[in-house]
Design a protein around this motif. Structure first.
Motif, PDB file in Angstrom:
ATOM      1  N   TRP A   1       3.185 118.406 -10.183  1.00  0.00           N
ATOM      2  CA  TRP A   1       2.887 119.746 -11.231  1.00  0.00           C
ATOM      3  C   TRP A   1       3.662 119.231 -12.238  1.00  0.00           C
ATOM      4  O   TRP A   1       4.064 120.053 -13.405  1.00  0.00           O
ATOM      5  CB  TRP A   1       3.519 120.963 -10.715  1.00  0.00           C
ATOM      6  CG  TRP A   1       4.854 120.944 -10.073  1.00  0.00           C
ATOM      7  CD1 TRP A   1       6.052 121.164 -10.753  1.00  0.00           C
ATOM      8  CD2 TRP A   1       4.890 120.917  -8.768  1.00  0.00           C
ATOM      9  NE1 TRP A   1       6.762 121.293  -9.804  1.00  0.00           N
ATOM     10  CE2 TRP A   1       6.498 121.122  -8.579  1.00  0.00           C
ATOM     11  CE3 TRP A   1       4.228 120.957  -7.338  1.00  0.00           C
ATOM     12  CZ2 TRP A   1       7.155 120.994  -7.298  1.00  0.00           C
ATOM     13  CZ3 TRP A   1       4.770 120.994  -6.562  1.00  0.00           C
ATOM     14  CH2 TRP A   1       6.521 120.898  -6.238  1.00  0.00           C
ATOM     15  N   ASN A   2       4.385 118.079 -12.351  1.00  0.00           N
ATOM     16  CA  ASN A   2       5.430 117.885 -13.755  1.00  0.00           C
ATOM     17  C   ASN A   2       4.404 117.082 -14.674  1.00  0.00           C
ATOM     18  O   ASN A   2       5.023 116.913 -15.814  1.00  0.00           O
ATOM     19  CB  ASN A   2       6.367 116.709 -13.119  1.00  0.00           C
ATOM     20  CG  ASN A   2       7.506 117.150 -12.204  1.00  0.00           C
ATOM     21  OD1 ASN A   2       7.874 116.614 -11.109  1.00  0.00           O
ATOM     22  ND2 ASN A   2       7.758 118.449 -12.564  1.00  0.00           N
ATOM     23  N   VAL A   3       3.077 116.948 -14.678  1.00  0.00           N
ATOM     24  CA  VAL A   3       2.464 116.793 -15.635  1.00  0.00           C
ATOM     25  C   VAL A   3       1.295 117.966 -15.962  1.00  0.00           C
ATOM     26  O   VAL A   3       0.996 118.658 -15.262  1.00  0.00           O
ATOM     27  CB  VAL A   3       1.569 115.277 -15.288  1.00  0.00           C
ATOM     28  CG1 VAL A   3       2.491 114.184 -15.529  1.00  0.00           C
ATOM     29  CG2 VAL A   3       0.477 115.466 -14.167  1.00  0.00           C
ATOM     30  N   GLY A   4       0.851 117.836 -17.227  1.00  0.00           N
ATOM     31  CA  GLY A   4       0.169 118.983 -17.592  1.00  0.00           C
ATOM     32  C   GLY A   4       0.410 119.977 -18.305  1.00  0.00           C
ATOM     33  O   GLY A   4       1.805 119.960 -18.537  1.00  0.00           O
ATOM     34  N   VAL A   5      -0.399 120.798 -18.716  1.00  0.00           N
ATOM     35  CA  VAL A   5      -0.072 121.996 -19.655  1.00  0.00           C
ATOM     36  C   VAL A   5       0.888 122.773 -18.858  1.00  0.00           C
ATOM     37  O   VAL A   5       0.839 123.260 -17.653  1.00  0.00           O
ATOM     38  CB  VAL A   5      -0.990 122.726 -20.083  1.00  0.00           C
ATOM     39  CG1 VAL A   5      -0.547 124.083 -20.823  1.00  0.00           C
ATOM     40  CG2 VAL A   5      -1.934 122.040 -21.046  1.00  0.00           C
ATOM     41  N   GLY A   6       2.203 123.248 -19.393  1.00  0.00           N
ATOM     42  CA  GLY A   6       3.336 124.205 -18.774  1.00  0.00           C
ATOM     43  C   GLY A   6       4.181 123.523 -18.083  1.00  0.00           C
ATOM     44  O   GLY A   6       5.394 124.153 -17.575  1.00  0.00           O
ATOM     45  N   ALA A   7       4.314 122.167 -17.896  1.00  0.00           N
ATOM     46  CA  ALA A   7       4.977 121.367 -17.079  1.00  0.00           C
ATOM     47  C   ALA A   7       6.451 121.051 -17.906  1.00  0.00           C
ATOM     48  O   ALA A   7       6.646 121.444 -19.143  1.00  0.00           O
ATOM     49  CB  ALA A   7       4.622 119.916 -17.021  1.00  0.00           C
ATOM     50  N   GLY A   8       7.707 120.769 -17.194  1.00  0.00           N
ATOM     51  CA  GLY A   8       8.815 120.698 -17.685  1.00  0.00           C
ATOM     52  C   GLY A   8       9.955 121.769 -17.378  1.00  0.00           C
ATOM     53  O   GLY A   8      11.036 121.116 -17.806  1.00  0.00           O
ATOM     54  N   ALA A   9       9.750 122.864 -16.895  1.00  0.00           N
ATOM     55  CA  ALA A   9      10.543 123.822 -16.834  1.00  0.00           C
ATOM     56  C   ALA A   9      11.675 123.379 -16.004  1.00  0.00           C
ATOM     57  O   ALA A   9      12.966 123.926 -15.914  1.00  0.00           O
ATOM     58  CB  ALA A   9      10.039 125.050 -16.410  1.00  0.00           C
ATOM     59  N   ASP A  10      11.500 122.719 -15.082  1.00  0.00           N
ATOM     60  CA  ASP A  10      12.478 122.241 -14.192  1.00  0.00           C
ATOM     61  C   ASP A  10      13.224 120.915 -14.598  1.00  0.00           C
ATOM     62  O   ASP A  10      14.024 120.184 -13.591  1.00  0.00           O
ATOM     63  CB  ASP A  10      11.996 122.003 -12.750  1.00  0.00           C
ATOM     64  CG  ASP A  10      10.889 120.991 -12.681  1.00  0.00           C
ATOM     65  OD1 ASP A  10      10.514 120.718 -11.315  1.00  0.00           O
ATOM     66  OD2 ASP A  10      10.250 120.844 -13.639  1.00  0.00           O
ATOM     67  N   PHE A  11      12.997 120.187 -15.677  1.00  0.00           N
ATOM     68  CA  PHE A  11      13.542 119.268 -16.032  1.00  0.00           C
ATOM     69  C   PHE A  11      14.875 119.680 -16.745  1.00  0.00           C
ATOM     70  O   PHE A  11      14.904 120.508 -17.765  1.00  0.00           O
ATOM     71  CB  PHE A  11      12.840 118.261 -17.254  1.00  0.00           C
ATOM     72  CG  PHE A  11      11.843 117.438 -16.362  1.00  0.00           C
ATOM     73  CD1 PHE A  11      10.879 118.054 -15.472  1.00  0.00           C
ATOM     74  CD2 PHE A  11      11.999 116.142 -16.493  1.00  0.00           C
ATOM     75  CE1 PHE A  11      10.004 117.036 -14.958  1.00  0.00           C
ATOM     76  CE2 PHE A  11      11.154 115.318 -15.751  1.00  0.00           C
ATOM     77  CZ  PHE A  11       9.830 115.848 -15.000  1.00  0.00           C
ATOM     78  N   ASN A  12      16.145 118.974 -16.555  1.00  0.00           N
ATOM     79  CA  ASN A  12      17.382 119.688 -16.970  1.00  0.00           C
ATOM     80  C   ASN A  12      18.035 118.641 -18.158  1.00  0.00           C
ATOM     81  O   ASN A  12      19.010 119.025 -18.930  1.00  0.00           O
ATOM     82  CB  ASN A  12      18.474 119.867 -15.784  1.00  0.00           C
ATOM     83  CG  ASN A  12      18.470 118.565 -14.841  1.00  0.00           C
ATOM     84  OD1 ASN A  12      17.551 117.757 -15.012  1.00  0.00           O
ATOM     85  ND2 ASN A  12      19.364 118.795 -13.943  1.00  0.00           N
ATOM     86  N   TYR A  13      17.586 117.566 -18.550  1.00  0.00           N
ATOM     87  CA  TYR A  13      17.929 116.874 -19.492  1.00  0.00           C
ATOM     88  C   TYR A  13      16.843 116.237 -20.435  1.00  0.00           C
ATOM     89  O   TYR A  13      15.908 115.728 -20.117  1.00  0.00           O
ATOM     90  CB  TYR A  13      18.816 115.584 -19.256  1.00  0.00           C
ATOM     91  CG  TYR A  13      19.929 115.888 -18.102  1.00  0.00           C
ATOM     92  CD1 TYR A  13      19.745 115.769 -16.810  1.00  0.00           C
ATOM     93  CD2 TYR A  13      21.018 116.207 -18.832  1.00  0.00           C
ATOM     94  CE1 TYR A  13      20.892 115.801 -15.751  1.00  0.00           C
ATOM     95  CE2 TYR A  13      22.038 116.417 -17.838  1.00  0.00           C
ATOM     96  CZ  TYR A  13      22.092 116.340 -16.518  1.00  0.00           C
ATOM     97  OH  TYR A  13      23.057 116.712 -15.594  1.00  0.00           O
ATOM     98  N   TRP A  14      17.123 116.582 -21.759  1.00  0.00           N
ATOM     99  CA  TRP A  14      15.997 116.451 -22.719  1.00  0.00           C
ATOM    100  C   TRP A  14      16.642 115.616 -23.934  1.00  0.00           C
ATOM    101  O   TRP A  14      17.711 115.932 -24.469  1.00  0.00           O
ATOM    102  CB  TRP A  14      15.390 117.709 -23.386  1.00  0.00           C
ATOM    103  CG  TRP A  14      14.764 118.460 -22.307  1.00  0.00           C
ATOM    104  CD1 TRP A  14      15.338 119.285 -21.363  1.00  0.00           C
ATOM    105  CD2 TRP A  14      13.164 118.473 -22.030  1.00  0.00           C
ATOM    106  NE1 TRP A  14      14.414 119.874 -20.441  1.00  0.00           N
ATOM    107  CE2 TRP A  14      13.093 119.373 -20.677  1.00  0.00           C
ATOM    108  CE3 TRP A  14      12.342 117.695 -22.860  1.00  0.00           C
ATOM    109  CZ2 TRP A  14      11.890 119.437 -20.356  1.00  0.00           C
ATOM    110  CZ3 TRP A  14      10.947 118.046 -22.173  1.00  0.00           C
ATOM    111  CH2 TRP A  14      10.765 118.815 -21.048  1.00  0.00           C
TER     112      TRP A  14
END
Length: 130
Positions: free
Chosen positions: A107-120
């Motif tokens: 679920w880390n790909v696709g629309v809406g992904a990324g909420a659980d990534f902590n460094y940007w």
């Protein structure tokens, strides 16, 4: 602390190619997930590629499958996103990101992904003209 810095964005005509780079430092955890995301202002973020640190497994959503490729140079600490066959709908701000302590999930790909990534990273703009 993980630090990320993107580069390589720009403007290209449809059908062109770009390679984005992301310098990654501080991601020393044996289990972490590296990813590329994109977002147009006012729209949901989309995960376009992930690479699992432990085994190098990659994943892509259907929107970029076969056109985008994520890779890394471990020695240099650089994450890449090779983008071929670019389309106007690929126009967006692109970000690299890291989630530590956990491997990548589907679920880390696709629309809406990324909420659980902590460094940007700070993002790099990609513009594709028709």
């Amino acid at each position: 602390q993980v630090h990320l810095t993107e580069s390589g964005g720009g403007s290209v005509p449809a059908g062109g190619s770009l390679q984005l780079s992301c310098t990654v430092s501080g991601a020393d955890d044996e289990r972490h997930c590296l990813g590329w995301f994109r977002q147009i202002q006012g729209s949901k973020r989309e995960g376009v590629a992930t690479l699992n640190h432990a085994d190098g497994k990659t994943n892509y959503p259907p929107s970029v499958q076969g056109r985008f490729s994520i890779s890394r140079d471990k020695a240099k600490g650089i994450l890449y996103l090779q983008m071929n066959g670019l389309k106007p709908e690929d126009t967006a701000m692109y970000y690299c990101a890291v989630r530590d302590q956990f491997s990548c999930f589907y679920w880390n790909v696709g629309v809406g992904a990324g909420a659980d990534f902590n460094y940007w990273g700070q993002g790099t703009q990609v513009s594709v003209s028709s």
